[in-house]
Design a protein around this motif. Structure first.
Motif, short mmCIF file in Angstrom:
data_model
loop_
_atom_site.label_atom_id
_atom_site.label_comp_id
_atom_site.label_asym_id
_atom_site.label_seq_id
_atom_site.Cartn_x
_atom_site.Cartn_y
_atom_site.Cartn_z
N MET A 1 0.83 -1.20 0.00
CA MET A 1 0.00 0.00 0.00
C MET A 1 0.87 1.26 0.00
O MET A 1 1.84 1.34 0.73
CB MET A 1 -0.90 0.02 1.25
CG MET A 1 -1.78 1.27 1.34
SD MET A 1 -2.73 1.34 2.88
CE MET A 1 -3.84 -0.04 2.66
N THR A 2 0.50 2.22 -0.85
CA THR A 2 1.22 3.49 -0.90
C THR A 2 0.93 4.30 0.36
O THR A 2 -0.23 4.41 0.78
CB THR A 2 0.80 4.31 -2.13
OG1 THR A 2 1.03 3.53 -3.30
CG2 THR A 2 1.60 5.60 -2.21
N LYS A 3 1.96 4.85 0.97
CA LYS A 3 1.76 5.66 2.16
C LYS A 3 1.13 7.00 1.80
O LYS A 3 1.26 7.49 0.68
CB LYS A 3 3.10 5.89 2.87
CG LYS A 3 3.69 4.62 3.48
CD LYS A 3 4.98 4.91 4.20
CE LYS A 3 5.57 3.63 4.81
NZ LYS A 3 6.84 3.87 5.51
N GLY A 4 0.45 7.57 2.76
CA GLY A 4 -0.23 8.83 2.53
C GLY A 4 0.71 10.02 2.63
O GLY A 4 1.93 9.87 2.74
N LYS A 5 0.12 11.20 2.60
CA LYS A 5 0.91 12.43 2.66
C LYS A 5 0.22 13.44 3.56
O LYS A 5 -1.01 13.55 3.58
CB LYS A 5 1.08 13.03 1.26
CG LYS A 5 1.87 14.34 1.24
CD LYS A 5 1.78 15.05 -0.10
CE LYS A 5 2.55 14.31 -1.18
NZ LYS A 5 2.59 15.10 -2.44
N LEU A 6 1.02 14.18 4.31
CA LEU A 6 0.53 15.28 5.13
C LEU A 6 0.81 16.59 4.43
O LEU A 6 1.93 16.82 3.97
CB LEU A 6 1.20 15.28 6.51
CG LEU A 6 0.92 16.49 7.40
CD1 LEU A 6 -0.54 16.51 7.84
CD2 LEU A 6 1.84 16.49 8.62
N THR A 7 -0.19 17.46 4.34
CA THR A 7 -0.01 18.76 3.71
C THR A 7 -0.44 19.86 4.68
O THR A 7 -1.59 19.87 5.14
CB THR A 7 -0.85 18.88 2.42
OG1 THR A 7 -0.48 17.83 1.52
CG2 THR A 7 -0.59 20.22 1.74
N GLY A 8 0.47 20.75 5.00
CA GLY A 8 0.13 21.92 5.79
C GLY A 8 -0.38 23.00 4.87
O GLY A 8 0.36 23.48 4.00
N VAL A 9 -1.64 23.37 5.02
CA VAL A 9 -2.27 24.32 4.10
C VAL A 9 -2.46 25.68 4.78
O VAL A 9 -3.19 25.80 5.77
CB VAL A 9 -3.64 23.79 3.62
CG1 VAL A 9 -4.36 24.85 2.78
CG2 VAL A 9 -3.45 22.52 2.80
#
Length: 252
Positions: A1-9
């Motif tokens: 499974m591809t790991k997710g991503k955190l985005t600071g918006v």
């Protein structure tokens, strides 16, 4: 499974129309919206819908999250998304803060392991005095992907609000956290921006009166309860957390 991503918006200073197109897209594409909670009553990360007994309290956090209220007006779909509330108390106890930030990062990584796309909403720009950076650095160090989407900083919006530039030609700009000691910083040449000045207003007012610079205070820039005060003598004794002052040297 591809790991997710955190985005600071970065959602900008207050006006929903100042969200960038990229910020709107990232929020729409996200699986989970992360809301920082400064209230000390929240001690561990929690999710919306997890516990019906806690839902009223979570709604209260949601209503008090200024960044979320801004986003709701520009991206109504955000209301239907899963939300994670992270404790980020406004304290200066380093050891306690480290434990809290480590706990927050561990919980975020659990979702990244599941391949989730997370957006952390923060006022202004995530690189300027933002609690997001404590999480961002930890996530990267732990081997996960994290990125930032820049937002319009409050001081840029404030300059537009008062129809003035922050600096021209060789003039310097100094961004100063007003909640700390600012004595030496006030002697710097050029434009001085005093951020998060609300709690220090009485002291700032005393220090700034009689100085040669032009002083403008902007409270809640871009929000419905925005207020502008021209001149140090007009600065009130009390104001909200989202208050900044712009000090500019008078030109001949």
């Amino acid at each position: 499974m591809t790991k997710g991503k955190l985005t600071g918006v970065g959602v900008g200073p207050g006006d929903p129309e100042l969200l960038t197109l990229k910020a709107v897209r990232k929020i729409r594409e996200s699986d989970v919206v992360v809301l920082p909670v400064s209230d000390r009553g929240l001690e561990v990360p929690v999710f919306s819908g997890e516990n019906e007994r806690e839902e009223d309290g979570l709604n209260n956090y949601q209503n008090r999250c200024v960044a979320y209220q801004i986003v709701k007006k520009a991206v109504p779909q955000v209301e239907k998304k899963l939300k994670m509330y992270l404790p980020v108390p406004m304290i200066k106890e380093k050891d306690r803060l480290k434990k809290i930030h480590d706990m927050d990062a561990d919980k975020v990584c659990e979702l990244l392991e599941e391949g989730k796309k997370l957006v952390f909403l923060t006022l202004g720009d995530p690189s300027v005095y933002s609690t997001y950076m404590y999480l961002h650095k930890r996530i990267l160090k732990m081997g996960y992907e994290a990125e930032m989407v820049p937002g319009i900083p409050s001081f840029c919006a404030a300059a537009s609000r008062i129809n003035d530039s922050l600096a021209e030609k060789e003039e310097q700009i100094h961004i100063i956290p007003a909640s700390y000691e600012i004595g030496k910083a006030l002697e710097l040449s050029g434009t001085k921006i005093l951020m998060k000045a609300g709690r220090k207003l009485p002291e700032l007012k005393r220090r700034l009166q009689g100085r040669s610079e032009k002083v403008v205070m902007i409270e809640n820039c871009g929000m419905e309860n925005e207020a502008v005060y021209q001149g140090a003598e007009r600065i009130p004794e009390e104001a909200g957390y989202y208050t900044l002052l712009i000090m500019k040297e008078e030109k001949e």
